[in-house]
Write a protein that holds these residues in place. Structure first.
Motif, mmCIF file in Angstrom:
data_model
loop_
_atom_site.group_PDB
_atom_site.id
_atom_site.type_symbol
_atom_site.label_atom_id
_atom_site.label_comp_id
_atom_site.label_asym_id
_atom_site.label_seq_id
_atom_site.Cartn_x
_atom_site.Cartn_y
_atom_site.Cartn_z
ATOM 1 N N VAL A 13 -28.357 16.658 -12.251
ATOM 2 C CA VAL A 13 -29.073 16.207 -10.939
ATOM 3 C C VAL A 13 -28.626 16.933 -9.996
ATOM 4 O O VAL A 13 -29.231 17.469 -9.056
ATOM 5 C CB VAL A 13 -29.305 14.730 -10.990
ATOM 6 C CG1 VAL A 13 -29.728 14.309 -9.429
ATOM 7 C CG2 VAL A 13 -30.118 14.106 -11.992
ATOM 8 N N GLN A 18 -34.554 19.138 -12.083
ATOM 9 C CA GLN A 18 -35.521 18.128 -11.815
ATOM 10 C C GLN A 18 -35.680 17.337 -13.150
ATOM 11 O O GLN A 18 -35.943 16.364 -12.992
ATOM 12 C CB GLN A 18 -36.803 18.886 -11.473
ATOM 13 C CG GLN A 18 -37.884 17.845 -11.165
ATOM 14 C CD GLN A 18 -37.666 17.071 -9.935
ATOM 15 O OE1 GLN A 18 -36.994 17.224 -8.897
ATOM 16 N NE2 GLN A 18 -38.046 15.644 -10.180
ATOM 17 N N LEU A 21 -33.275 14.526 -13.340
ATOM 18 C CA LEU A 21 -33.713 13.583 -12.450
ATOM 19 C C LEU A 21 -34.557 12.952 -13.179
ATOM 20 O O LEU A 21 -34.542 11.265 -12.894
ATOM 21 C CB LEU A 21 -34.081 14.151 -11.065
ATOM 22 C CG LEU A 21 -34.558 13.170 -10.299
ATOM 23 C CD1 LEU A 21 -33.615 12.095 -9.755
ATOM 24 C CD2 LEU A 21 -35.079 13.883 -8.794
ATOM 25 N N ASP A 22 -35.605 13.236 -13.457
ATOM 26 C CA ASP A 22 -36.457 12.434 -14.366
ATOM 27 C C ASP A 22 -36.076 11.694 -15.552
ATOM 28 O O ASP A 22 -36.632 10.646 -15.792
ATOM 29 C CB ASP A 22 -37.566 13.290 -14.943
ATOM 30 C CG ASP A 22 -38.503 14.094 -13.915
ATOM 31 O OD1 ASP A 22 -38.594 13.636 -12.676
ATOM 32 O OD2 ASP A 22 -39.247 15.058 -14.106
ATOM 33 N N VAL A 63 -32.712 9.684 -3.817
ATOM 34 C CA VAL A 63 -33.212 10.809 -4.366
ATOM 35 C C VAL A 63 -33.380 11.626 -3.133
ATOM 36 O O VAL A 63 -32.847 12.879 -2.934
ATOM 37 C CB VAL A 63 -34.472 10.809 -5.428
ATOM 38 C CG1 VAL A 63 -35.086 12.092 -5.373
ATOM 39 C CG2 VAL A 63 -34.221 10.099 -6.270
#
Length: 188
Positions: A13, A18, A21-22, A63
């Motif tokens: 991250v 991305q 992050l998900d 975030v």
């Protein structure tokens, strides 16, 4: 998920991945949701902020920030801090809407060392935590992780890299210190 797996996701991250992050959100969401539900159980009856909204707002703040998380402990510390800020902001907003009326109060039974009043003003608690942080940042972290992060003694010890006995001592001292500080502060 193991701490090392979370640390690897956090590293990805931090590099802008991305998908990581998900995966991080999917992995930690339920754990943070449980923490926020624990925090909200300590809030006053009729509180307008819901646990899901608290964790969602915390994730958004985490975030959107420029923070880079080193490991699971660092991330959960940041999450606890974000939840604290959200609750304080919410209390300030409600207090402002009341045109200077008393700020909403939260149940903080874990802090009730020798106090008959089990309700503590979240704004006063925030001020006391900031003062404690100036004296001893680790003590403030213990309170953030235990109260705002919903962590057990053992989880707090793991996250801070200290023994459970140290966290127990810190917790007892911090509760007494915060109560004394808040009792000494003038009220409006």
């Amino acid at each position: 998920m193991a701490g090392s797996d979370v640390t690897m996701l956090l590293d990805r991250v931090n590099r802008g991945d991305q998908q990581a992050l998900d995966d991080l959100i999917r992995t930690l969401y339920s754990e943070l949701r449980k923490l926020s539900a624990g925090i909200m159980r300590k809030e006053a009856v009729g509180h307008t902020l819901q646990p899901t909204a608290l964790v969602n707002e915390a994730f958004i703040r985490l975030v959107e920030g420029d923070s880079k998380w080193e490991n699971r402990a660092h991330f959960f510390g940041a999450a606890a801090q974000a939840m604290r800020r959200i609750l304080v902001d919410h209390a300030r907003t409600k207090s402002a809407l009341k045109r200077g009326g008393h700020a909403r109060r939260v149940t903080f039974d874990d802090l009730a060392v020798a106090s008959e009043d089990r309700q503590i003003d979240v704004l006063a608690l925030d001020e006391a935590l900031r003062a404690l942080e100036q004296q001893n940042p680790r003590l403030a972290q213990v309170v953030e992780l235990r109260f705002f992060g919903g962590c057990s003694i053992e989880e707090t010890a793991e996250l801070l890299g200290v023994s459970a006995a140290t966290v127990k001592r810190d917790w007892v001292y911090s509760r007494a210190w915060l109560l004394a500080y808040m009792d000494d502060e003038p009220t409006d």
